[in-house]
Enzyme design. Structure first.
Site, short mmCIF file in Angstrom:
data_model
loop_
_atom_site.label_atom_id
_atom_site.label_comp_id
_atom_site.label_asym_id
_atom_site.label_seq_id
_atom_site.Cartn_x
_atom_site.Cartn_y
_atom_site.Cartn_z
N HIS A 1 48.27 39.61 40.16
CA HIS A 1 47.89 38.95 41.43
C HIS A 1 48.04 39.93 42.59
O HIS A 1 48.43 39.52 43.69
CB HIS A 1 48.79 37.73 41.73
CG HIS A 1 48.76 36.62 40.72
ND1 HIS A 1 47.86 35.59 40.76
CD2 HIS A 1 49.54 36.38 39.63
CE1 HIS A 1 48.10 34.76 39.75
NE2 HIS A 1 49.11 35.22 39.06
N GLY B 1 52.71 31.28 34.28
CA GLY B 1 53.93 30.53 34.56
C GLY B 1 54.95 31.40 35.25
O GLY B 1 54.59 32.32 35.98
N GLU C 1 43.63 40.00 41.41
CA GLU C 1 43.09 38.81 40.76
C GLU C 1 41.63 39.07 40.41
O GLU C 1 40.86 39.53 41.24
CB GLU C 1 43.21 37.59 41.68
CG GLU C 1 44.65 37.20 41.93
CD GLU C 1 44.80 35.82 42.56
OE1 GLU C 1 43.80 35.29 43.06
OE2 GLU C 1 45.93 35.29 42.53
N SER D 1 49.17 37.02 33.95
CA SER D 1 50.21 36.83 34.95
C SER D 1 51.60 37.06 34.35
O SER D 1 51.95 38.19 34.02
CB SER D 1 50.07 35.43 35.57
OG SER D 1 50.83 35.33 36.75
N ALA D 2 52.41 36.02 34.15
CA ALA D 2 53.75 36.21 33.56
C ALA D 2 53.66 36.86 32.18
O ALA D 2 54.48 37.70 31.81
CB ALA D 2 54.47 34.87 33.45
#
Lengths: 200, 200
Positions: free
Chosen positions: A135, A64, A171, A98-99
Protein backbone atom coordinates in the site's frame (compact mmCIF):
# COMPACT_ATOMS: atom_id res chain seq x y z
CA UNK A 1 15.90 -23.19 -5.75
CA UNK A 2 12.77 -22.63 -7.79
CA UNK A 3 10.69 -20.54 -5.42
CA UNK A 4 7.60 -19.03 -7.03
CA UNK A 5 5.94 -16.14 -5.25
CA UNK A 6 3.29 -13.61 -6.15
CA UNK A 7 3.39 -10.73 -3.65
CA UNK A 8 0.54 -8.29 -4.10
CA UNK A 9 0.38 -4.84 -2.53
CA UNK A 10 -3.37 -4.89 -1.91
CA UNK A 11 -6.36 -7.08 -2.71
CA UNK A 12 -8.77 -4.34 -3.75
CA UNK A 13 -7.94 -1.33 -5.89
CA UNK A 14 -10.12 1.75 -5.67
CA UNK A 15 -12.84 1.65 -8.32
CA UNK A 16 -12.49 -2.07 -9.00
CA UNK A 17 -13.77 -5.32 -7.50
CA UNK A 18 -11.92 -7.88 -5.44
CA UNK A 19 -8.63 -8.88 -7.06
CA UNK A 20 -9.78 -7.35 -10.35
CA UNK A 21 -6.44 -5.65 -10.83
CA UNK A 22 -4.45 -8.86 -10.49
CA UNK A 23 -6.92 -11.57 -11.51
CA UNK A 24 -5.14 -12.49 -14.71
CA UNK A 25 -1.77 -12.58 -12.95
CA UNK A 26 -3.19 -14.93 -10.30
CA UNK A 27 -4.55 -17.26 -12.99
CA UNK A 28 -1.22 -17.23 -14.78
CA UNK A 29 0.64 -17.74 -11.51
CA UNK A 30 -1.24 -20.78 -10.27
CA UNK A 31 -1.99 -22.16 -13.73
CA UNK A 32 -4.70 -24.62 -14.72
CA UNK A 33 -3.29 -27.63 -12.89
CA UNK A 34 -3.59 -26.27 -9.36
CA UNK A 35 -6.67 -27.80 -7.75
CA UNK A 36 -6.16 -26.80 -4.13
CA UNK A 37 -4.97 -23.61 -2.45
CA UNK A 38 -4.00 -23.51 1.22
CA UNK A 39 -5.47 -20.32 2.63
CA UNK A 40 -4.01 -18.95 5.88
CA UNK A 41 -6.78 -16.93 7.61
CA UNK A 42 -4.74 -15.90 10.66
CA UNK A 43 -4.69 -12.18 9.85
CA UNK A 44 -8.33 -11.53 10.66
CA UNK A 45 -10.21 -12.30 13.86
CA UNK A 46 -13.09 -14.39 12.48
CA UNK A 47 -11.16 -17.09 10.65
CA UNK A 48 -14.19 -19.11 9.53
CA UNK A 49 -15.88 -16.14 7.94
CA UNK A 50 -12.61 -15.02 6.37
CA UNK A 51 -11.97 -18.46 4.89
CA UNK A 52 -15.52 -18.65 3.57
CA UNK A 53 -15.15 -15.27 1.91
CA UNK A 54 -11.81 -16.25 0.41
CA UNK A 55 -13.19 -19.56 -0.81
CA UNK A 56 -16.25 -17.95 -2.36
CA UNK A 57 -14.61 -14.99 -3.95
CA UNK A 58 -10.93 -15.88 -3.97
CA UNK A 59 -10.33 -12.49 -2.44
CA UNK A 60 -7.97 -10.77 0.01
CA UNK A 61 -5.56 -13.69 0.07
CA UNK A 62 -3.26 -13.02 2.99
CA UNK A 63 -4.60 -9.58 3.85
CA UNK A 64 -5.52 -8.37 7.34
CA UNK A 65 -3.30 -7.44 10.25
CA UNK A 66 0.38 -8.30 9.83
CA UNK A 67 1.13 -8.63 13.58
CA UNK A 68 -1.78 -11.00 14.12
CA UNK A 69 -0.82 -13.05 11.07
CA UNK A 70 2.85 -13.40 12.04
CA UNK A 71 2.08 -14.16 15.70
CA UNK A 72 -0.33 -16.94 14.69
CA UNK A 73 2.22 -18.36 12.25
CA UNK A 74 4.69 -18.57 15.16
CA UNK A 75 2.07 -19.82 17.64
CA UNK A 76 1.21 -22.62 15.22
CA UNK A 77 4.90 -23.27 14.49
CA UNK A 78 4.55 -23.05 10.71
CA UNK A 79 7.01 -20.25 9.84
CA UNK A 80 9.92 -22.61 9.15
CA UNK A 81 7.72 -25.21 7.51
CA UNK A 82 6.22 -22.71 5.03
CA UNK A 83 9.71 -21.47 4.23
CA UNK A 84 10.95 -25.02 3.63
CA UNK A 85 8.00 -26.00 1.46
CA UNK A 86 8.22 -22.85 -0.68
CA UNK A 87 11.99 -22.72 -1.05
CA UNK A 88 12.68 -26.38 -1.80
CA UNK A 89 13.16 -27.70 -5.31
CA UNK A 90 9.79 -27.51 -7.13
CA UNK A 91 8.35 -25.88 -4.02
CA UNK A 92 4.77 -24.87 -3.46
CA UNK A 93 3.81 -21.50 -5.00
CA UNK A 94 3.10 -18.77 -2.44
CA UNK A 95 0.73 -15.90 -2.96
CA UNK A 96 0.19 -13.10 -0.46
CA UNK A 97 -1.47 -9.71 -0.44
CA UNK A 98 -0.75 -6.88 1.99
CA UNK A 99 -0.12 -8.67 5.34
CA UNK A 100 0.56 -11.87 3.39
CA UNK A 101 3.19 -9.97 1.43
CA UNK A 102 4.78 -8.52 4.58
CA UNK A 103 5.24 -11.90 6.26
CA UNK A 104 6.84 -13.30 3.10
CA UNK A 105 9.80 -10.92 3.44
CA UNK A 106 12.79 -10.72 5.82
CA UNK A 107 10.84 -8.98 8.59
CA UNK A 108 7.63 -7.10 9.29
CA UNK A 109 9.57 -3.96 10.28
CA UNK A 110 8.03 -2.07 7.36
CA UNK A 111 4.36 -2.96 7.74
CA UNK A 112 1.77 -0.17 7.96
CA UNK A 113 -0.38 -2.09 10.42
CA UNK A 114 -1.18 -1.30 14.02
CA UNK A 115 0.76 -3.52 16.48
CA UNK A 116 -2.40 -5.01 18.04
CA UNK A 117 -0.60 -8.16 19.27
CA UNK A 118 3.04 -8.89 20.23
CA UNK A 119 4.66 -11.58 18.07
CA UNK A 120 7.75 -13.40 19.46
CA UNK A 121 9.86 -11.74 16.76
CA UNK A 122 9.54 -9.31 13.85
CA UNK A 123 11.53 -11.76 11.69
CA UNK A 124 9.27 -13.22 9.05
CA UNK A 125 9.26 -16.16 6.64
CA UNK A 126 12.08 -14.74 4.55
CA UNK A 127 11.09 -15.86 1.07
CA UNK A 128 12.85 -12.81 -0.46
CA UNK A 129 16.07 -11.12 0.76
CA UNK A 130 14.52 -7.65 1.30
CA UNK A 131 11.49 -5.99 2.87
CA UNK A 132 8.33 -4.70 1.24
CA UNK A 133 6.06 -1.81 2.20
CA UNK A 134 2.63 -2.67 0.74
CA UNK A 135 0.00 0.00 0.00
CA UNK A 136 2.95 2.33 -0.59
CA UNK A 137 1.89 5.99 -0.67
CA UNK A 138 3.97 8.78 -2.19
CA UNK A 139 4.35 11.89 -0.04
CA UNK A 140 1.36 14.20 -0.53
CA UNK A 141 2.46 17.86 -0.69
CA UNK A 142 -1.12 18.99 -0.02
CA UNK A 143 -1.66 16.93 3.11
CA UNK A 144 -2.49 18.83 6.29
CA UNK A 145 -1.85 15.75 8.44
CA UNK A 146 1.33 16.00 10.49
CA UNK A 147 2.04 12.27 10.95
CA UNK A 148 5.20 11.00 9.23
CA UNK A 149 5.03 10.21 5.51
CA UNK A 150 5.77 6.67 4.39
CA UNK A 151 9.10 7.92 3.05
CA UNK A 152 10.02 9.37 6.47
CA UNK A 153 9.08 6.11 8.20
CA UNK A 154 11.24 4.02 5.88
CA UNK A 155 14.09 6.50 6.34
CA UNK A 156 13.79 6.01 10.12
CA UNK A 157 13.94 2.25 9.58
CA UNK A 158 17.14 2.68 7.58
CA UNK A 159 18.72 4.64 10.43
CA UNK A 160 18.80 1.37 12.38
CA UNK A 161 21.74 -1.04 11.93
CA UNK A 162 21.44 -4.17 9.77
CA UNK A 163 18.26 -3.13 8.03
CA UNK A 164 17.12 -4.26 4.59
CA UNK A 165 16.31 -2.60 1.32
CA UNK A 166 12.60 -1.81 1.13
CA UNK A 167 10.41 -2.10 -1.94
CA UNK A 168 7.53 0.39 -1.70
CA UNK A 169 4.81 -1.47 -3.58
CA UNK A 170 2.04 0.91 -4.61
CA UNK A 171 -1.57 -0.21 -4.59
CA UNK A 172 -2.15 -1.92 -7.93
CA UNK A 173 1.38 -3.37 -8.07
CA UNK A 174 2.65 -6.85 -7.39
CA UNK A 175 5.93 -8.69 -7.50
CA UNK A 176 6.31 -12.02 -9.28
CA UNK A 177 9.31 -14.00 -8.05
CA UNK A 178 10.54 -17.00 -10.00
CA UNK A 179 13.74 -18.48 -8.64
CA UNK A 180 16.22 -15.62 -8.52
CA UNK A 181 14.25 -13.41 -10.91
CA UNK A 182 11.73 -10.83 -9.73
CA UNK A 183 9.32 -9.07 -12.09
CA UNK A 184 7.20 -6.07 -11.21
CA UNK A 185 3.63 -6.41 -12.49
CA UNK A 186 0.60 -4.11 -12.42
CA UNK A 187 0.07 -0.53 -13.44
CA UNK A 188 1.39 1.64 -10.63
CA UNK A 189 5.04 0.58 -10.29
CA UNK A 190 7.10 0.60 -7.10
CA UNK A 191 9.79 2.60 -5.37
CA UNK A 192 12.98 0.99 -4.08
CA UNK A 193 14.57 2.37 -0.91
CA UNK A 194 18.15 1.22 -0.59
CA UNK A 195 19.83 1.65 2.75
CA UNK A 196 22.27 4.55 2.68
CA UNK A 197 25.68 3.31 3.90
CA UNK A 198 26.65 6.72 5.32
CA UNK A 199 23.87 6.50 7.89
CA UNK A 200 25.62 3.68 9.76
CA UNK B 1 -1.47 9.91 43.96
CA UNK B 2 -1.06 13.32 42.39
CA UNK B 3 0.22 12.45 38.94
CA UNK B 4 0.26 15.38 36.53
CA UNK B 5 0.48 14.58 32.82
CA UNK B 6 0.08 16.57 29.64
CA UNK B 7 -0.36 14.17 26.71
CA UNK B 8 -0.36 15.93 23.36
CA UNK B 9 -1.48 14.35 20.10
CA UNK B 10 1.08 16.12 17.92
CA UNK B 11 3.73 18.81 18.26
CA UNK B 12 2.96 20.75 15.09
CA UNK B 13 -0.49 21.56 13.78
CA UNK B 14 -0.93 22.32 10.09
CA UNK B 15 -0.71 26.05 9.47
CA UNK B 16 0.96 26.84 12.79
CA UNK B 17 4.44 26.86 14.23
CA UNK B 18 6.05 24.44 16.66
CA UNK B 19 3.82 23.87 19.70
CA UNK B 20 1.81 26.97 18.81
CA UNK B 21 -1.44 25.15 19.38
CA UNK B 22 -0.51 24.08 22.92
CA UNK B 23 2.02 26.69 24.02
CA UNK B 24 -0.22 28.28 26.63
CA UNK B 25 -1.20 24.88 28.01
CA UNK B 26 2.46 23.92 28.35
CA UNK B 27 3.22 27.15 30.22
CA UNK B 28 0.25 26.56 32.52
CA UNK B 29 1.22 22.94 33.00
CA UNK B 30 4.83 23.46 34.03
CA UNK B 31 4.24 26.81 35.70
CA UNK B 32 6.78 29.53 36.47
CA UNK B 33 8.72 27.62 39.11
CA UNK B 34 9.99 24.83 36.88
CA UNK B 35 13.62 25.55 35.97
CA UNK B 36 14.66 22.25 34.41
CA UNK B 37 12.94 19.82 32.06
CA UNK B 38 14.28 16.31 31.45
CA UNK B 39 14.01 15.68 27.71
CA UNK B 40 14.08 12.06 26.51
CA UNK B 41 15.44 12.09 22.93
CA UNK B 42 15.26 8.31 22.35
CA UNK B 43 12.57 8.46 19.66
CA UNK B 44 14.78 9.91 16.95
CA UNK B 45 18.08 8.60 15.63
CA UNK B 46 20.29 11.66 16.11
CA UNK B 47 19.79 12.30 19.81
CA UNK B 48 22.21 15.23 20.09
CA UNK B 49 20.57 17.14 17.28
CA UNK B 50 17.12 16.31 18.61
CA UNK B 51 18.00 17.53 22.09
CA UNK B 52 19.51 20.70 20.70
CA UNK B 53 16.38 21.40 18.71
CA UNK B 54 14.18 20.73 21.70
CA UNK B 55 16.32 22.91 23.93
CA UNK B 56 16.34 25.75 21.43
CA UNK B 57 12.74 25.68 20.41
CA UNK B 58 11.05 23.64 23.13
CA UNK B 59 9.48 21.66 20.35
CA UNK B 60 8.33 18.10 19.59
CA UNK B 61 8.77 16.97 23.18
CA UNK B 62 8.57 13.19 23.08
CA UNK B 63 7.75 12.86 19.38
CA UNK B 64 9.45 10.49 16.93
CA UNK B 65 9.13 6.73 16.55
CA UNK B 66 7.24 4.97 19.34
CA UNK B 67 9.02 1.60 18.95
CA UNK B 68 12.45 3.20 19.08
CA UNK B 69 11.47 5.29 22.11
CA UNK B 70 10.02 2.38 24.09
CA UNK B 71 12.90 0.02 23.23
CA UNK B 72 15.45 2.60 24.41
CA UNK B 73 13.47 3.19 27.62
CA UNK B 74 13.69 -0.57 28.30
CA UNK B 75 17.34 -0.81 27.17
CA UNK B 76 18.21 1.97 29.61
CA UNK B 77 16.02 0.42 32.33
CA UNK B 78 14.04 3.60 33.02
CA UNK B 79 10.44 2.47 32.40
CA UNK B 80 9.76 1.57 36.03
CA UNK B 81 11.73 4.52 37.35
CA UNK B 82 9.79 7.06 35.27
CA UNK B 83 6.55 5.46 36.40
CA UNK B 84 7.61 5.63 40.05
CA UNK B 85 8.77 9.25 39.86
CA UNK B 86 5.61 10.42 38.09
CA UNK B 87 3.09 8.44 40.14
CA UNK B 88 4.46 9.06 43.61
CA UNK B 89 3.05 11.71 45.93
CA UNK B 90 3.97 15.16 44.49
CA UNK B 91 5.53 13.35 41.53
CA UNK B 92 7.36 14.93 38.63
CA UNK B 93 5.08 16.32 35.87
CA UNK B 94 5.27 14.36 32.60
CA UNK B 95 4.68 15.84 29.19
CA UNK B 96 4.67 13.83 25.97
CA UNK B 97 3.65 14.41 22.36
CA UNK B 98 2.83 11.70 19.83
CA UNK B 99 5.34 8.89 20.64
CA UNK B 100 5.79 10.42 24.10
CA UNK B 101 2.04 10.16 24.57
CA UNK B 102 1.92 6.53 23.38
CA UNK B 103 4.58 5.35 25.83
CA UNK B 104 2.76 7.07 28.72
CA UNK B 105 -0.24 4.73 28.32
CA UNK B 106 -0.84 1.04 29.10
CA UNK B 107 0.76 -0.20 25.89
CA UNK B 108 1.92 0.91 22.46
CA UNK B 109 -0.56 -1.42 20.74
CA UNK B 110 -2.35 1.58 19.23
CA UNK B 111 0.55 3.59 17.86
CA UNK B 112 0.55 4.62 14.18
CA UNK B 113 4.29 4.19 13.85
CA UNK B 114 6.24 1.72 11.76
CA UNK B 115 7.75 -1.10 13.87
CA UNK B 116 11.34 -0.30 12.91
CA UNK B 117 12.83 -1.95 16.02
CA UNK B 118 11.63 -4.78 18.31
CA UNK B 119 11.11 -3.71 21.92
CA UNK B 120 11.11 -6.44 24.64
CA UNK B 121 7.42 -5.77 25.23
CA UNK B 122 4.59 -3.58 23.96
CA UNK B 123 3.70 -2.75 27.59
CA UNK B 124 4.48 0.89 28.27
CA UNK B 125 4.95 3.18 31.29
CA UNK B 126 1.30 2.97 32.27
CA UNK B 127 0.67 6.46 33.61
CA UNK B 128 -3.00 6.24 32.56
CA UNK B 129 -5.25 3.15 32.63
CA UNK B 130 -6.14 3.21 28.90
CA UNK B 131 -4.50 3.57 25.50
CA UNK B 132 -4.26 6.59 23.23
CA UNK B 133 -4.13 6.83 19.45
CA UNK B 134 -2.37 10.15 18.70
CA UNK B 135 -2.80 11.96 15.36
CA UNK B 136 -6.27 10.37 15.28
CA UNK B 137 -7.87 10.63 11.83
CA UNK B 138 -11.58 10.24 11.18
CA UNK B 139 -12.53 7.91 8.30
CA UNK B 140 -12.40 9.82 5.00
CA UNK B 141 -15.33 8.84 2.75
CA UNK B 142 -13.52 10.30 -0.27
CA UNK B 143 -10.28 8.40 0.16
CA UNK B 144 -9.18 6.15 -2.68
CA UNK B 145 -6.57 4.44 -0.52
CA UNK B 146 -7.50 0.87 0.41
CA UNK B 147 -5.45 0.54 3.63
CA UNK B 148 -7.48 0.18 6.83
CA UNK B 149 -8.91 3.32 8.42
CA UNK B 150 -7.84 4.22 11.94
CA UNK B 151 -11.29 3.12 13.13
CA UNK B 152 -10.86 -0.30 11.52
CA UNK B 153 -7.42 -0.72 13.10
CA UNK B 154 -8.69 0.09 16.57
CA UNK B 155 -11.62 -2.29 16.02
CA UNK B 156 -9.10 -5.04 15.16
CA UNK B 157 -7.24 -4.22 18.38
CA UNK B 158 -10.46 -4.62 20.34
CA UNK B 159 -11.04 -8.07 18.83
CA UNK B 160 -8.08 -9.26 20.90
CA UNK B 161 -8.61 -10.36 24.53
CA UNK B 162 -7.74 -8.08 27.48
CA UNK B 163 -7.41 -4.92 25.42
CA UNK B 164 -7.93 -1.39 26.68
CA UNK B 165 -10.21 1.49 25.84
CA UNK B 166 -8.58 3.77 23.27
CA UNK B 167 -8.76 7.54 23.19
CA UNK B 168 -8.42 8.75 19.58
CA UNK B 169 -6.70 12.12 20.14
CA UNK B 170 -7.05 14.29 17.05
CA UNK B 171 -4.23 16.58 15.98
CA UNK B 172 -4.66 19.77 17.97
CA UNK B 173 -5.96 17.97 21.06
CA UNK B 174 -4.25 17.10 24.32
CA UNK B 175 -5.16 15.45 27.58
CA UNK B 176 -4.36 17.05 30.92
CA UNK B 177 -4.31 14.52 33.76
CA UNK B 178 -4.29 15.70 37.35
CA UNK B 179 -4.57 12.90 39.88
CA UNK B 180 -7.67 10.95 38.91
CA UNK B 181 -9.12 13.75 36.79
CA UNK B 182 -8.54 14.01 33.04
CA UNK B 183 -9.44 17.12 31.02
CA UNK B 184 -9.51 17.31 27.24
CA UNK B 185 -7.86 20.50 25.94
CA UNK B 186 -7.40 21.96 22.47
CA UNK B 187 -9.78 22.65 19.62
CA UNK B 188 -10.35 19.36 17.82
CA UNK B 189 -11.68 17.03 20.55
CA UNK B 190 -11.19 13.28 20.74
CA UNK B 191 -13.04 10.05 20.12
CA UNK B 192 -13.27 7.32 22.75
CA UNK B 193 -13.34 3.69 21.60
CA UNK B 194 -14.61 1.43 24.37
CA UNK B 195 -14.05 -2.28 23.97
CA UNK B 196 -17.28 -4.03 23.03
CA UNK B 197 -17.92 -6.85 25.56
CA UNK B 198 -19.72 -9.02 22.99
CA UNK B 199 -16.53 -9.41 21.01
CA UNK B 200 -14.90 -11.53 23.74
Amino acid sequence: MKRRLLLVSNSTLHGGGYLDHCQQHICDFFGKDVKRVLFVPYALHDRDAYTKTARNKFKTLGGGNTFRLLKSLYDNKVVTEIRRRVMEQDGIPYMGSSAGTNVATISINTTNDMPIVYPPSFSAIGLVPFNINPHYLDPDPHSRHMGETREQRITQYHEEPDTQSVLGLREGSMLLVEGNKATLLGSTKARLFSRCPTLV
